[in-house]
Design a protein around this motif. Structure first.
Motif, mmCIF file in Angstrom:
data_model
loop_
_atom_site.group_PDB
_atom_site.id
_atom_site.type_symbol
_atom_site.label_atom_id
_atom_site.label_comp_id
_atom_site.label_asym_id
_atom_site.label_seq_id
_atom_site.Cartn_x
_atom_site.Cartn_y
_atom_site.Cartn_z
ATOM 1 N N ILE A 120 0.831 -1.202 0.000
ATOM 2 C CA ILE A 120 0.000 0.000 0.000
ATOM 3 C C ILE A 120 0.864 1.251 0.000
ATOM 4 C CG2 ILE A 120 -1.691 1.330 1.332
ATOM 5 C CD1 ILE A 120 -2.877 -1.363 2.234
ATOM 6 N N GLN A 121 1.845 1.288 0.886
ATOM 7 C CA GLN A 121 2.737 2.458 0.959
ATOM 8 C C GLN A 121 3.525 2.635 -0.328
ATOM 9 O OE1 GLN A 121 2.406 0.091 3.269
ATOM 10 N NE2 GLN A 121 2.414 0.957 5.346
ATOM 11 N N ARG A 122 4.020 1.543 -0.907
ATOM 12 C CA ARG A 122 4.828 1.645 -2.130
ATOM 13 C C ARG A 122 3.984 2.108 -3.315
ATOM 14 N NH1 ARG A 122 9.608 2.376 0.029
ATOM 15 N NH2 ARG A 122 10.179 0.694 1.436
ATOM 16 N N ALA A 123 2.749 1.685 -3.369
ATOM 17 C CA ALA A 123 1.875 2.122 -4.455
ATOM 18 C C ALA A 123 1.647 3.631 -4.387
ATOM 19 C CB ALA A 123 0.551 1.379 -4.391
ATOM 20 N N ILE A 124 1.435 4.156 -3.175
ATOM 21 C CA ILE A 124 1.241 5.600 -3.012
ATOM 22 C C ILE A 124 2.521 6.350 -3.345
ATOM 23 C CG2 ILE A 124 0.747 7.447 -1.357
ATOM 24 C CD1 ILE A 124 -1.069 5.484 0.133
ATOM 25 N N LEU A 125 3.642 5.897 -2.802
ATOM 26 C CA LEU A 125 4.924 6.571 -3.031
ATOM 27 C C LEU A 125 5.265 6.643 -4.510
ATOM 28 C CD1 LEU A 125 7.092 5.030 -0.157
ATOM 29 C CD2 LEU A 125 6.489 7.451 -0.395
ATOM 30 N N SER A 126 4.910 5.618 -5.249
ATOM 31 C CA SER A 126 5.258 5.551 -6.663
ATOM 32 C C SER A 126 4.299 6.322 -7.557
ATOM 33 C CB SER A 126 5.332 4.088 -7.118
ATOM 34 O OG SER A 126 6.383 3.420 -6.460
ATOM 35 N N GLY A 127 3.261 6.859 -6.973
ATOM 36 C CA GLY A 127 2.311 7.623 -7.766
ATOM 37 C C GLY A 127 1.372 6.766 -8.595
ATOM 38 N N ASP A 128 1.153 5.513 -8.196
ATOM 39 C CA ASP A 128 0.211 4.660 -8.922
ATOM 40 C C ASP A 128 -1.185 5.275 -8.883
ATOM 41 O OD1 ASP A 128 2.393 3.024 -9.064
ATOM 42 O OD2 ASP A 128 1.474 1.310 -8.056
ATOM 43 N N ASN A 129 -1.917 5.139 -9.967
ATOM 44 C CA ASN A 129 -3.283 5.661 -10.018
ATOM 45 C C ASN A 129 -4.285 4.739 -9.348
ATOM 46 O OD1 ASN A 129 -2.694 8.055 -11.480
ATOM 47 N ND2 ASN A 129 -2.568 6.857 -13.365
ATOM 48 N N VAL A 130 -4.024 3.428 -9.439
ATOM 49 C CA VAL A 130 -4.939 2.444 -8.853
ATOM 50 C C VAL A 130 -4.140 1.405 -8.074
ATOM 51 C CG1 VAL A 130 -6.679 2.711 -10.654
ATOM 52 C CG2 VAL A 130 -4.911 0.953 -10.903
ATOM 53 N N THR A 131 -4.832 0.737 -7.165
ATOM 54 C CA THR A 131 -4.293 -0.428 -6.480
ATOM 55 C C THR A 131 -5.471 -1.355 -6.216
ATOM 56 O OG1 THR A 131 -2.897 -1.207 -4.660
ATOM 57 C CG2 THR A 131 -4.463 0.551 -4.149
ATOM 58 N N GLY A 132 -5.331 -2.275 -5.290
ATOM 59 C CA GLY A 132 -6.442 -3.179 -5.031
ATOM 60 C C GLY A 132 -6.031 -4.332 -4.157
ATOM 61 N N VAL A 133 -6.824 -5.395 -4.206
ATOM 62 C CA VAL A 133 -6.493 -6.620 -3.478
ATOM 63 C C VAL A 133 -6.544 -7.790 -4.439
ATOM 64 C CG1 VAL A 133 -7.171 -5.922 -1.155
ATOM 65 C CG2 VAL A 133 -8.890 -6.821 -2.715
ATOM 66 N N THR A 134 -5.728 -8.785 -4.160
ATOM 67 C CA THR A 134 -5.697 -10.021 -4.942
ATOM 68 C C THR A 134 -5.874 -11.206 -4.004
ATOM 69 O OG1 THR A 134 -4.142 -9.035 -6.521
ATOM 70 C CG2 THR A 134 -4.351 -11.426 -6.542
ATOM 71 N N ILE A 135 -6.775 -12.105 -4.355
ATOM 72 C CA ILE A 135 -6.876 -13.380 -3.649
ATOM 73 C C ILE A 135 -6.014 -14.368 -4.419
ATOM 74 C CG2 ILE A 135 -8.390 -15.197 -2.802
ATOM 75 C CD1 ILE A 135 -8.920 -12.408 -1.591
ATOM 76 N N MET A 136 -5.059 -14.979 -3.723
ATOM 77 C CA MET A 136 -4.098 -15.842 -4.403
ATOM 78 C C MET A 136 -3.854 -17.117 -3.612
ATOM 79 S SD MET A 136 -0.504 -13.969 -3.407
ATOM 80 C CE MET A 136 0.397 -15.497 -3.568
ATOM 81 N N ASP A 137 -3.492 -18.185 -4.331
ATOM 82 C CA ASP A 137 -3.018 -19.412 -3.697
ATOM 83 C C ASP A 137 -1.594 -19.173 -3.226
ATOM 84 O OD1 ASP A 137 -5.396 -20.393 -4.605
ATOM 85 O OD2 ASP A 137 -4.532 -22.101 -5.690
ATOM 86 N N MET A 138 -1.301 -19.586 -2.010
ATOM 87 C CA MET A 138 0.044 -19.388 -1.484
ATOM 88 C C MET A 138 0.950 -20.550 -1.863
ATOM 89 S SD MET A 138 -0.637 -17.693 2.257
ATOM 90 C CE MET A 138 1.080 -17.168 2.405
ATOM 91 N N GLU A 139 2.205 -20.209 -2.152
ATOM 92 C CA GLU A 139 3.235 -21.199 -2.416
ATOM 93 C C GLU A 139 4.523 -20.719 -1.757
ATOM 94 O OE1 GLU A 139 3.145 -21.303 -6.702
ATOM 95 O OE2 GLU A 139 4.613 -19.671 -6.852
ATOM 96 N N ALA A 140 5.617 -21.433 -1.968
ATOM 97 C CA ALA A 140 6.853 -21.128 -1.251
ATOM 98 C C ALA A 140 7.439 -19.761 -1.594
ATOM 99 C CB ALA A 140 7.885 -22.218 -1.513
ATOM 100 N N GLY A 141 7.240 -19.262 -2.812
ATOM 101 C CA GLY A 141 7.798 -17.973 -3.205
ATOM 102 C C GLY A 141 7.092 -16.803 -2.549
ATOM 103 N N LEU A 142 7.698 -15.620 -2.631
ATOM 104 C CA LEU A 142 7.140 -14.408 -2.039
ATOM 105 C C LEU A 142 6.025 -13.863 -2.931
ATOM 106 C CD1 LEU A 142 7.229 -12.151 0.108
ATOM 107 C CD2 LEU A 142 8.942 -10.995 -1.326
#
Length: 302
Positions: A120-142
């Protein structure tokens, strides 16, 4: 469904409430252990732990999930799915694979943009116009797992605090929708293009650099409201700016350009709308200046 819920901060509270209201059985809640807080440094439970206890749900607060006994106790819950929202611990493979449908995460960005700790903070700092939420399956990677659903929202002039609350509610509603019909939300691999990483916020980033463009400074102020609070120093005191407006009037960066707290930036200037002196409550600049002299021509140490 029989659910294990895993979350810690305020962001994770709405989904816990929503899942229970939707009729899902929350077998247990996992949250970060209570931390010392306040002047007395008494142990304070996380917002998710407090909410779960109020709802009468068992709460577990292991320091780590790597211990075999902890993993066995998790598996013994025989959950259909684990729902994760800003939990704060790495999930080992034994945890990821224990529930029948695995672990689903509520991530506060439009993946693959802003994987990581502070989307959230990085999206604001970068001047992104939109953001949101993603529902995702978790796996070992970040934050690399396949995606099941997204919700998009404009950033506009929102602070990180306001955006966090909005996305927390959106993520809760979206997770309920996904769990109501998993086959209708099949996992889709993330694209390889557009990957960015949202590094954890370091408190040193909150010091305002007035040599930057005024729009960048204003985004910094919103990104760090409420925490850690964008600040400058003046006469050895720290002042947090909680809200500000950009003005086109220019002047030397870091200099007070008038007697009403207009501060010069690398391009343009910043007019604070809400400011907080160390040890005091937040107030409009006019209220601050009635009892504290900050004349035009002096400099602030950003």
């Amino acid at each position: 469904m029989r659910i294990i819920y895993m979350g810690t901060p305020d962001f994770a509270v709405p989904a816990l409430v929503a899942l229970a209201k939707a009729g899902h059985e929350v077998a247990a809640v996992y949250s970060q252990p209570p931390r010392p807080a306040g002047r007395g440094k008494a142990l304070r439970p996380s917002p998710v732990q407090s909410q779960a206890e109020e709802m009468g749900i068992e709460v577990r607060t292991p320091v780590s999930l790597k211990d075999a006994e902890v993993q066995a106790a998790f598996a013994a819950l025989n959950a259909d799915v684990a729902v994760v929202a800003a939990y704060g611990l790495i999930l080992p493979r034994a945890i990821l694979e224990a529930p029948r449908f695995g672990c689903l995460n509520i991530h506060a960005s439009l993946l693959p943009r802003w994987r990581g700790a502070a989307p959230i903070q990085r999206a604001i700092l970068s001047g992104d116009n939109v953001t949101g939420v993603t529902i995702m399956d978790m796996e070992a990677g970040l934050d690399t797992g396949p995606m099941r659903a997204k919700h998009v929202t404009p950033i506009e002039d929102k602070t990180a605090g306001a955006l966090t609350g909005e996305l927390a509610q959106a993520g809760a509603e979206l997770m309920v929708e996904v769990l109501d019909d998993l086959p209708a939300h099949p996992p889709v691999p993330q694209p390889e293009d557009g990957v960015t990483y949202a590094a954890k916020i370091d408190k040193s980033e909150a010091r305002i650099d007035f040599t930057r463009d005024a729009h960048q400074v204003e985004r910094q102020i919103r990104a760090f409201n409420p925490f850690p609070g964008a600040f400058f120093e003046y006469r050895g005191e720290r002042f947090r700016i909680l809200a500000a407006h950009v003005e086109e009037h220019g002047g030397p960066s870091g200099e007070l350009l008038d007697n009403s707290l207009l501060i010069g930036c690398g391009h343009g200037s910043i007019r604070p709308a809400l400011i907080q002196r160390a040890g005091k409550g937040a107030m409009p600049p006019g209220e601050l200046l009635r009892g504290y002299d900050m004349p035009a021509g002096t400099r602030v140490d950003g």
